[in-house]
Design an enzyme around this catalytic site. Structure first.
Site, PDB file in Angstrom:
ATOM      1  N   HIS A 128       0.735  -1.149   0.083  1.00  0.00           N
ATOM      2  CA  HIS A 128      -0.056   0.001  -0.086  1.00  0.00           C
ATOM      3  C   HIS A 128       0.765   1.298   0.106  1.00  0.00           C
ATOM      4  O   HIS A 128       1.745   1.161   0.685  1.00  0.00           O
ATOM      5  CB  HIS A 128      -0.793   0.096   1.130  1.00  0.00           C
ATOM      6  N   TYR A 177      -9.843   5.641   6.699  1.00  0.00           N
ATOM      7  CA  TYR A 177     -10.120   6.212   8.103  1.00  0.00           C
ATOM      8  C   TYR A 177     -10.964   7.134   8.069  1.00  0.00           C
ATOM      9  O   TYR A 177     -10.883   8.281   7.451  1.00  0.00           O
ATOM     10  CB  TYR A 177      -8.625   6.761   8.613  1.00  0.00           C
ATOM     11  N   PRO A 179      -4.949   0.799  18.388  1.00  0.00           N
ATOM     12  CA  PRO A 179      -4.681   0.329  16.980  1.00  0.00           C
ATOM     13  C   PRO A 179      -4.882   1.464  15.932  1.00  0.00           C
ATOM     14  O   PRO A 179      -4.370   1.263  14.679  1.00  0.00           O
ATOM     15  CB  PRO A 179      -5.653  -0.476  16.833  1.00  0.00           C
ATOM     16  N   LYS A 213       0.603   0.993  15.003  1.00  0.00           N
ATOM     17  CA  LYS A 213       1.924   0.673  15.618  1.00  0.00           C
ATOM     18  C   LYS A 213       2.204  -0.349  16.334  1.00  0.00           C
ATOM     19  O   LYS A 213       3.569  -0.308  16.912  1.00  0.00           O
ATOM     20  CB  LYS A 213       2.150   2.318  16.221  1.00  0.00           C
ATOM     21  N   TYR A 217       3.267   7.260   9.817  1.00  0.00           N
ATOM     22  CA  TYR A 217       2.391   6.077   9.575  1.00  0.00           C
ATOM     23  C   TYR A 217       3.194   5.055   9.006  1.00  0.00           C
ATOM     24  O   TYR A 217       3.344   3.844   9.154  1.00  0.00           O
ATOM     25  CB  TYR A 217       1.323   6.700   8.652  1.00  0.00           C
TER      26      TYR A 217
END
Length: 394
Positions: free
Chosen positions: A75, A204, A296, A300, A388
């Site tokens: 991704h 998200y 979550p 991480k 991220y």
């Protein structure tokens, strides 16, 4: 009582303990890995599925990435949604080429276990550890039961990868150990569904109805989450209600559609943050969930655990090759710098996207302003992308 000795005794056969054992084996350092559960249980535990570049690099280095490279989903970004808007964060463009992989923790564990049992140091399942003693001596020991017999493993060093409720944490005296914690006033209702993902990358979503996340486990299996009140019983959520709520929270202008399919698993995940300092006492080291827990939202948890053992494996290799304990002595400080950065990022992602019970309209407007800023500013987007996709391990 049977007694054996090893250089590094590892407690906990999750990804942290297994990866450490592989890295030590590759460096010619002997170790013994003790796991309290049976192999079937360990290989079926559903956990994280997003791997940072550094984690993937370490798995490749350990020889455990053959299936990951074949089956993992690469991704190059994530999508944020709010106010029926969608904005993509392009990781390679914002980080100089870093990306993430979708590959379930269960699969990582299977790969590492297979390698360890075939080529590695001893891996004992159903080995219940009762105590770690002598942390401040030159030969700490692990007391455990295996195959119905009480046994003792003496070690040059002990590494606790056995989680927040594990035995290793108790080896650090209360007067030395300090734990910082934060509990969130909501949980995640997570589902697995036999349906191809409705997106190419993770979504998200901020919504007045609460947070939602669209993830995946494979091209045919979707993993989705809904923000729910603490104490929620998943049995009270029918499949239809879950899909309806997901559809409402993911709503965006355009022709995007949420695919629905059979739900194969439901669970509720409480959310909290925790950091224990120091991560070393004497010759006992903590790694992974034994030292820190993150919500979550920032993906991480697994990656922090991998970063801990990467640092630790390098330190043990330096000790073996040069006799210098400098990196071992710096282990806790080195890891905690990364841990607190990841804790902050996870807190940021969580509080920016979730609706706190009783949240004021003012607080909601601040959240929307924060998301607008990420969409409008390459600098703000780059900060999110760099955290991220993963910061360097050292």
């Amino acid at each position: 009582m049977p007694k054996t000795h090893t250089t590094v005794g590892i407690i906990g056969g999750g990804p942290a303990g297994l990866l450490l054992a592989r890295l030590l084996h590759n460096s010619g350092i002997d170790c013994v890995l003790l796991e309290s559960r049976d192999r079937a249980y360990v290989e079926q535990r559903q956990r994280a599925g997003i791997l940072e570049q550094g984690t993937v690099d370490a798995l490749r280095e350990s020889g455990a990435a053959e299936r990951l490279d074949r089956e993992g989903l690469v991704h190059d970004g994530i999508e944020l949604r709010w106010n029926r808007r969608a904005h993509r964060i392009d990781f390679p463009a914002l980080t100089g080429g870093r990306r993430v992989w979708v590959y379930a923790q269960t699969e990582i564990v299977k790969d590492l276990i297979a390698l360890q049992l075939t080529y590695g140091a001893p891996l004992l399942f159903e080995a219940a550890v009762h105590a770690v003693e002598g942390a401040d001596t030159e030969e700490p020991l692990i007391r455990y039961t295996h195959e119905g017999r009480d046994k003792t493993l003496t070690c040059d060093y002990v590494v606790g990868c056995d989680g927040f409720h594990g035995v290793a944490r108790t080896a650090i005296p209360d007067g030395v150990k300090r734990t910082y914690e934060h509990a969130y006033p909501y949980s995640w209702l997570g589902i697995l569904a036999d349906v191809p993902p409705s997106c190419d990358e993770l979504i998200y979503a901020h919504s007045p109805r609460g947070f939602a996340l669209h993830s995946m486990r494979s091209p045919t299996v979707s993993r989705l989450y809904l923000q729910v009140p603490n104490g929620t019983d998943p049995a009270n959520w029918s499949d239809e209600r879950i899909w309806d709520e997901l559809e409402a929270r993911f709503a965006v202008d355009g022709d995007w559609k949420l695919r629905r399919g059979p739900v194969t698993a439901k669970s509720v995940l409480p959310m909290r943050s925790s950091v224990t300092e120091p991560m070393r006492y004497g010759r006992v080291f903590l790694a992974g969930d034994a030292a820190h827990i993150v919500p979550p939202t920032g993906a991480k948890g697994l990656n922090l655990a991998a970063a801990d053992v990467i640092v630790l494996a390098r330190a043990f290799a330096r000790l073996k090759d040069t006799g210098s304990a400098e990196l071992l002595d710096a282990y806790s400080d080195t890891c905690l710098r990364r841990v607190w950065r990841a804790e902050h990022f996870s807190y940021f992602m969580t509080t920016a996207l979730h609706t706190d019970p009783g949240q004021s309209p003012f607080a909601t407007r601040l959240q929307l302003s924060r998301l607008d800023r990420i969409a409008a500013s390459p600098h703000a987007a780059a900060e999110l992308a760099e955290n991220y996709a993963g910061l360097p391990t050292v």
